[in-house]
Design an enzyme around this catalytic site. Structure first.
Site, PDB file in Angstrom:
ATOM      1  N   GLY A  26       0.362  -1.229   0.112  1.00  0.00           N
ATOM      2  CA  GLY A  26       0.118  -0.026  -0.128  1.00  0.00           C
ATOM      3  C   GLY A  26       0.679   1.023   0.040  1.00  0.00           C
ATOM      4  N   ASP A  47       0.246  -8.926   1.534  1.00  0.00           N
ATOM      5  CA  ASP A  47      -0.622  -8.115   1.358  1.00  0.00           C
ATOM      6  C   ASP A  47      -1.904  -8.956   0.545  1.00  0.00           C
ATOM      7  OD1 ASP A  47      -0.190  -4.839   0.881  1.00  0.00           O
ATOM      8  OD2 ASP A  47      -1.907  -5.460  -0.414  1.00  0.00           O
ATOM      9  N   ASN A  48      -3.400  -8.324   0.828  1.00  0.00           N
ATOM     10  CA  ASN A  48      -4.427  -8.918  -0.076  1.00  0.00           C
ATOM     11  C   ASN A  48      -4.559  -7.823  -1.684  1.00  0.00           C
ATOM     12  OD1 ASN A  48      -6.128  -7.228   0.388  1.00  0.00           O
ATOM     13  ND2 ASN A  48      -7.712  -7.853   1.231  1.00  0.00           N
ATOM     14  N   THR A  51      -6.342  -2.449  -2.037  1.00  0.00           N
ATOM     15  CA  THR A  51      -5.432  -1.427  -2.341  1.00  0.00           C
ATOM     16  C   THR A  51      -5.194  -1.032  -2.577  1.00  0.00           C
ATOM     17  OG1 THR A  51      -5.484  -0.908  -0.113  1.00  0.00           O
ATOM     18  CG2 THR A  51      -7.897  -0.243  -0.623  1.00  0.00           C
ATOM     19  N   GLY A  52      -3.553  -1.768  -2.127  1.00  0.00           N
ATOM     20  CA  GLY A  52      -2.235  -1.946  -2.565  1.00  0.00           C
ATOM     21  C   GLY A  52      -1.551  -2.705  -4.385  1.00  0.00           C
ATOM     22  N   ASP A  72      -4.052 -12.571   3.062  1.00  0.00           N
ATOM     23  CA  ASP A  72      -5.499 -12.080   3.232  1.00  0.00           C
ATOM     24  C   ASP A  72      -5.023 -11.934   4.831  1.00  0.00           C
ATOM     25  OD1 ASP A  72      -7.695 -10.824   4.734  1.00  0.00           O
ATOM     26  OD2 ASP A  72      -8.445 -10.592   2.290  1.00  0.00           O
ATOM     27  N   LEU A  88      -0.037  -3.509   8.916  1.00  0.00           N
ATOM     28  CA  LEU A  88      -0.220  -2.044   7.987  1.00  0.00           C
ATOM     29  C   LEU A  88      -1.756  -1.916   7.073  1.00  0.00           C
ATOM     30  CD1 LEU A  88       2.478  -0.917   9.471  1.00  0.00           C
ATOM     31  CD2 LEU A  88       2.471   0.133   7.276  1.00  0.00           C
ATOM     32  N   TYR A 160     -14.187   1.348  10.009  1.00  0.00           N
ATOM     33  CA  TYR A 160     -12.792   1.568  10.599  1.00  0.00           C
ATOM     34  C   TYR A 160     -12.522   1.843  11.617  1.00  0.00           C
ATOM     35  CZ  TYR A 160      -8.461   3.771   8.757  1.00  0.00           C
ATOM     36  OH  TYR A 160      -6.914   4.118   9.241  1.00  0.00           O
ATOM     37  N   THR A 190      -1.543  11.011   6.824  1.00  0.00           N
ATOM     38  CA  THR A 190      -0.533  11.269   5.632  1.00  0.00           C
ATOM     39  C   THR A 190      -0.132  11.254   4.148  1.00  0.00           C
ATOM     40  OG1 THR A 190       0.434  10.301   7.794  1.00  0.00           O
ATOM     41  CG2 THR A 190       1.898  10.086   5.546  1.00  0.00           C
TER      42      THR A 190
END
Ligand code: NAD
Ligand code: UDP
Length: 338
Positions: A26, A47-48, A51-52, A72, A88, A160, A190
């Protein structure tokens, strides 16, 4: 004579570790992986790819000790031989995390459980990327870590906010029960290179709109505030927190205390890009926090950390990145149409 003695001095290399970075493909994760590889560590980037993007870490593929895994975190990670974990994994942009809210909640809660179990089994240190959303729409300003927050538990942001709050709870319960080292940081907004142009966050939206001459979409009146941290500053904070003594557990705020209204951000982006874009107003999303600014006294005192890159310095770097990226995309589209 003196010089030859100096030449013989060998500085000890910091011990190299095998580090798991979940969400490593990501925006923030890719900068972290890069930093860790540069420091001589081995990195397992897990990472799955929801969104990355592989492109974010493409330049690291082939680097000694870099490994990319598709997985995942909702499912158990198996026996990963790692010495340290940075967690993260979680979509961070409101449109991204609201697209599949149940999976977002599972990612925070089951992901934390799976990774905490791995840390417990191996007796290793684990870092959690928590968030300023813990404070919800805050009644205390700026927000110190001691503030418990004002979160709507049943609204569209709750998947979230409450997921991250539950993850923090699990981190502290595991630490109390099993006695291993946890590091929890609360990240404030950020920005920087490798944000997705279509991630829906305010910095990426405004820059892309300005570069493409489209309307700049301010949600609500634009008087709501955020405090924007440049990615390099944040990653420095991550590494300092991870290297801090065991009794520094957090939660600890990491962010840039420079506070701006969303209208000020829009005007700054228009100014730097020289865009002809017009500002338009769109409906304010439900439960959108009205103000946000980190109290970073704890990070300053315990980590000797403070941000060094102002918004006026970080925005041009980010704009240059989007400009290159959108330029390359336009060329590719033209070439494939030809
Ligand atoms: P991002 O969406 O770019 O990165 C998240 C990464 O996690 C992506 O690569 C995604 O594919 C991966 N991921 C998502 N769900 C997963 C799952 N179930 N299993 C494995 N991988 C999964 O977002 P980011 O801005 O880089 O945020 C990284 C972390 O920092 C997130 O945990 C986020 O909550 C936290 N954070 C970021 C900010 C910010 O301003 N960028 C602010 C507060 C907190
Ligand atoms: N926002 C906006 N226009 C956009 C995207 C976001 O005015 O095109 C606003 C949004 O309503 C919020 C702020 O900018 O008040 C920050 O939004 P973002 O999604 O980047 O982060 P978060 O709300 O999670 O802090």
């Amino acid at each position: 004579m003196g010089n030859s003695r100096i030449a013989n001095v060998v500085f000890p290399k910091p011990a190299s570790r095998r580090i798991l970075a979940t969400g490593g493909a990501g925006f923030l994760g890719s900068h972290l992986c890069e930093r860790l590889i540069r420091q001589g560590h081995e990195v397992v980037c897990l990472d799955n790819f929801s969104t990355g993007r592989v492109e974010n870490v493409e330049h690291l593929i082939g680097a000694p000790g870099f490994q990319l895994l598709r997985h995942d975190v909702v499912a158990h990670c198996g026996e990963l031989a790692v010495d340290e974990i940075y967690n993260l994994a979680c979509p961070a942009s409101p449109p991204d995390y609201q697209a599949d809210p149940i999976h977002t909640m599972k990612t925070s809660v089951l992901g934390a459980l799976n990774l905490l179990d791995l840390a417990r089994e191996r007796g290793i240190r684990i870092f959690q990327a928590s968030t300023s959303e813990i404070y919800g729409d805050p009644h205390v300003h700026p927000q110190p870590e001691s503030y418990w927050g004002n979160v709507n538990p049943i609204g569209p942001r709750a998947c979230y906010d409450e997921g991250k709050r539950c993850a923090e709870t699990l981190f502290f319960d595991y630490a109390r029960r099993y006695g291993f080292s946890i590091k929890v940081c609360r990240i404030f907004n950020t920005y920087g290179p490798r944000m997705r142009p279509d991630d829906g966050r305010v910095v990426s939206n405004f820059i892309v709109q300005a570069l493409q001459g489209k309307n700049i979409t301010i949600y609500g009146s634009g008087t709501q505030t955020r405090s924007f941290c440049y990615v390099d500053d944040l990653i420095e904070g991550f590494v300092r927190l991870m290297r801090s003594p065991d009794d520094v557990t957090g939660p600890i705020n990491l962010g840039n205390p420079g506070e701006f209204t969303i209208r000020e951000l829009a005007e700054l982006v228009i100014d730097i890009t020289g865009s002809k874009s017009r500002i338009v107003h769109c409906p304010l999303p439900v439960d959108d926090p009205q103000q946000r600014r980190p109290d970073i006294r704890q990070a300053a005192e315990t980590l000797a950390w403070k941000p060094t890159i102002s918004l006026a310095e970080g925005l041009p770097k980010t704009i240059a990145y989007f400009d290159r990226m959108l330029g390359a995309e336009t060329t590719e589209t033209r070439e494939s149409a030809a």
